[in-house]
Design an enzyme around this catalytic site. Structure first.
Site, short mmCIF file in Angstrom:
data_model
loop_
_atom_site.label_atom_id
_atom_site.label_comp_id
_atom_site.label_asym_id
_atom_site.label_seq_id
_atom_site.Cartn_x
_atom_site.Cartn_y
_atom_site.Cartn_z
CB ALA A 172 0.81 10.54 1.88
CD GLU A 190 -2.04 3.58 2.28
OE1 GLU A 190 -2.40 2.49 1.61
OE2 GLU A 190 -2.53 4.65 2.23
CD GLU A 226 -6.06 6.64 2.01
OE1 GLU A 226 -5.08 7.21 1.95
OE2 GLU A 226 -6.48 5.99 2.96
N GLY A 239 -2.92 7.62 -0.45
CA GLY A 239 -3.61 8.81 -0.59
C GLY A 239 -4.00 9.33 -1.72
N1 CO8 Z 1 6.31 9.88 -2.27
C1 CO8 Z 1 7.13 10.25 -2.58
N2 CO8 Z 1 7.80 10.40 -3.88
C2 CO8 Z 1 7.51 9.26 -4.54
C3 CO8 Z 1 6.10 8.73 -4.29
C4 CO8 Z 1 5.56 8.99 -3.18
N3 CO8 Z 1 4.46 8.44 -2.68
N4 CO8 Z 1 5.77 7.82 -5.18
C5 CO8 Z 1 6.91 8.04 -6.27
N5 CO8 Z 1 7.66 8.97 -5.73
C6 CO8 Z 1 9.05 9.48 -6.60
C7 CO8 Z 1 10.02 8.32 -6.49
O1 CO8 Z 1 10.74 8.55 -5.40
C8 CO8 Z 1 10.83 8.90 -7.74
O2 CO8 Z 1 11.57 9.99 -7.34
P1 CO8 Z 1 13.09 10.07 -7.74
O3 CO8 Z 1 13.23 10.18 -9.25
O4 CO8 Z 1 13.44 11.31 -6.98
O5 CO8 Z 1 13.90 8.75 -7.10
C9 CO8 Z 1 9.70 9.46 -8.76
O6 CO8 Z 1 8.75 9.55 -7.86
C10 CO8 Z 1 9.28 8.31 -9.69
O7 CO8 Z 1 9.00 7.14 -9.10
P2 CO8 Z 1 9.65 5.68 -9.24
O8 CO8 Z 1 10.86 5.86 -9.90
O9 CO8 Z 1 9.67 4.83 -8.38
O10 CO8 Z 1 8.72 5.33 -10.56
P3 CO8 Z 1 8.28 3.79 -11.10
O11 CO8 Z 1 7.62 4.13 -12.38
O12 CO8 Z 1 9.45 2.90 -11.11
O13 CO8 Z 1 7.28 3.29 -9.92
C11 CO8 Z 1 5.38 3.41 -8.30
C12 CO8 Z 1 6.05 3.75 -9.67
C13 CO8 Z 1 5.12 1.95 -8.32
C14 CO8 Z 1 4.16 4.18 -8.05
C15 CO8 Z 1 6.19 3.78 -7.14
O14 CO8 Z 1 6.95 4.79 -7.25
C16 CO8 Z 1 5.86 3.58 -5.79
O15 CO8 Z 1 5.58 2.37 -5.46
N6 CO8 Z 1 5.54 4.50 -5.11
C17 CO8 Z 1 5.05 4.85 -3.75
C18 CO8 Z 1 3.58 4.04 -3.66
C19 CO8 Z 1 3.29 4.23 -2.30
O16 CO8 Z 1 3.66 3.39 -1.45
N7 CO8 Z 1 2.32 4.78 -2.06
C20 CO8 Z 1 1.55 5.23 -0.51
C21 CO8 Z 1 2.26 6.11 0.02
S1 CO8 Z 1 1.65 6.21 1.81
C22 CO8 Z 1 0.17 6.94 1.67
O17 CO8 Z 1 -0.02 7.39 0.56
C23 CO8 Z 1 -0.62 7.34 2.82
C24 CO8 Z 1 -1.54 8.16 2.71
C25 CO8 Z 1 -2.49 8.48 4.09
C26 CO8 Z 1 -1.99 9.81 4.84
C27 CO8 Z 1 -2.65 9.97 6.05
C28 CO8 Z 1 -2.77 11.02 6.72
C29 CO8 Z 1 -3.75 10.99 7.83
#
Ligand code: CO8
Length: 258
Positions: free
Chosen positions: A65, A132, A112, A109
């Site tokens: 998400a 998360e 999921e 997400g």
């Molecule tokens: N949300 C928003 N932006 C994101 C997300 C995300 N989940 N993941 C990556 N991005 C963005 C980064 O911020 C970055 O943007 P910018 O260039 O503007 O800084 C761009 O995508 C590229 O990402 P990275 O530079 O971080 O790329 P890397 O190759 O270095 O890393 C990763 C890739 C490992 C995937 C890293 O981006 C990461 O850890 N992302 C977050 C993963 C995460 O924590 N996911 C869980 C999110 S919480 C969730 O999903 C809850 C779901 C339940 C919802 C419930 C509703 C009831």
């Protein structure tokens, strides 16, 4: 209609829906979830479509998400709007088969969403995770529920509590994905699987989807009775007569969804 966060292509009987927020690794925001639901409902209503493929990019199916969107919200916001609740219900109400083709990150997400599909075909670069916990929250769209049923308590606890990623081989061994293919072959494989499903009787396909999904929502006894009754009811269809006659006559069946 024109979408901004997804791309929809319909070819033959298969609707391909591609998540398309490359700058955010396909993070799921409100617009994407709304558009995805709309596209799925359109696929459901389009008689030409017999199977859907949901995919992302080579680097990410979806990295979760949208954290930037969520970081601005408090409890009252997410509770009042029931964040992503109606959308996940809408996805689960689609009766046509949906195959997830996952390459790269399927996190939070994203993992999921893949699990909401009927089954997952993964590329050898796929990485699944429920990270998360690193954000001070937990899974909210099935990562503590569906994942536990798919891969068992021990691995689901491990993934949710450590936030570690699971590679494609482990995901296949654990029952999270149905098959793993080289990344360059992912879409070819997904399309060939979807085309195979599209050849079948849609009545039977929908009955099978409903019956397998029922197994997650009821006791074994009730599920077996449901399955048996649905099996019996398929004998009211022309496709049952055709399918069995074709076998006896040693020819390919011509299903007409009747
Ligand atoms: N949300 C928003 N932006 C994101 C997300 C995300 N989940 N993941 C990556 N991005 C963005 C980064 O911020 C970055 O943007 P910018 O260039 O503007 O800084 C761009 O995508 C590229 O990402 P990275 O530079 O971080 O790329 P890397 O190759 O270095 O890393 C990763 C890739 C490992 C995937 C890293 O981006 C990461 O850890 N992302 C977050 C993963 C995460 O924590 N996911 C869980 C999110 S919480 C969730 O999903 C809850 C779901 C339940 C919802 C419930 C509703 C009831």
């Amino acid at each position: 209609m024109a979408y901004e966060t997804i791309i929809v292509e319909i070819e033959d009987h298969v609707a391909l829906i591609k998540l398309n927020r490359p700058d955010a690794l396909n993070a799921l925001n409100a617009q994407l979830m709304t558009e995805l639901c709309k596209a799925l409902k359109e696929a459901q209503a389009n008689d030409k479509v017999r199977c859907v493929i949901l995919t992302g990019s080579e680097k990410a199916f979806a990295a979760g998400a949208d954290i930037k969107m969520m970081s601005e919200k408090g409890f009252v916001d997410v509770f009042s709007e029931d964040l992503f609740g109606p959308e996940s219900d809408a996805i689960m109400s689609i009766r046509k088969p949906i195959v997830a083709a996952v390459s790269g990150y399927a996190l939070g997400g994203g993992c999921e969403l893949a699990m909401m599909c009927d089954f997952i075909i993964a590329s050898d670069t796929a990485k699944f995770g429920q990270p998360e916990i690193n954000l001070g929250v937990m899974a909210g769209l099935g990562g503590s529920q569906r994942l536990t049923r798919f891969i068992g308590k021990s691995k689901a606890m491990d993934m949710n509590l450590t936030g570690r990623f699971m590679d494609a081989d482990e995901a296949e061994r654990s029952g999270l994905v149905s098959r793993v293919v080289p990344v360059k072959k992912l879409m070819e494989e997904a399309r060939s699987v979807a085309e195979k499903i599209a050849e079948k009787s849609m009545i039977t396909t929908m009955a099978i989807k409903e019956s397998v999904n029922r197994s997650y929502e009821t006791t074994l006894r009730e599920g077996l009775l449901f399955e048996r009754r649905v099996f019996h009811s398929l004998f009211a269809t022309e496709d049952q007569s055709e399918g069995m006659a074709a076998f006896v006559e040693k020819r390919e069946p011509q299903f007409r969804d009747k």
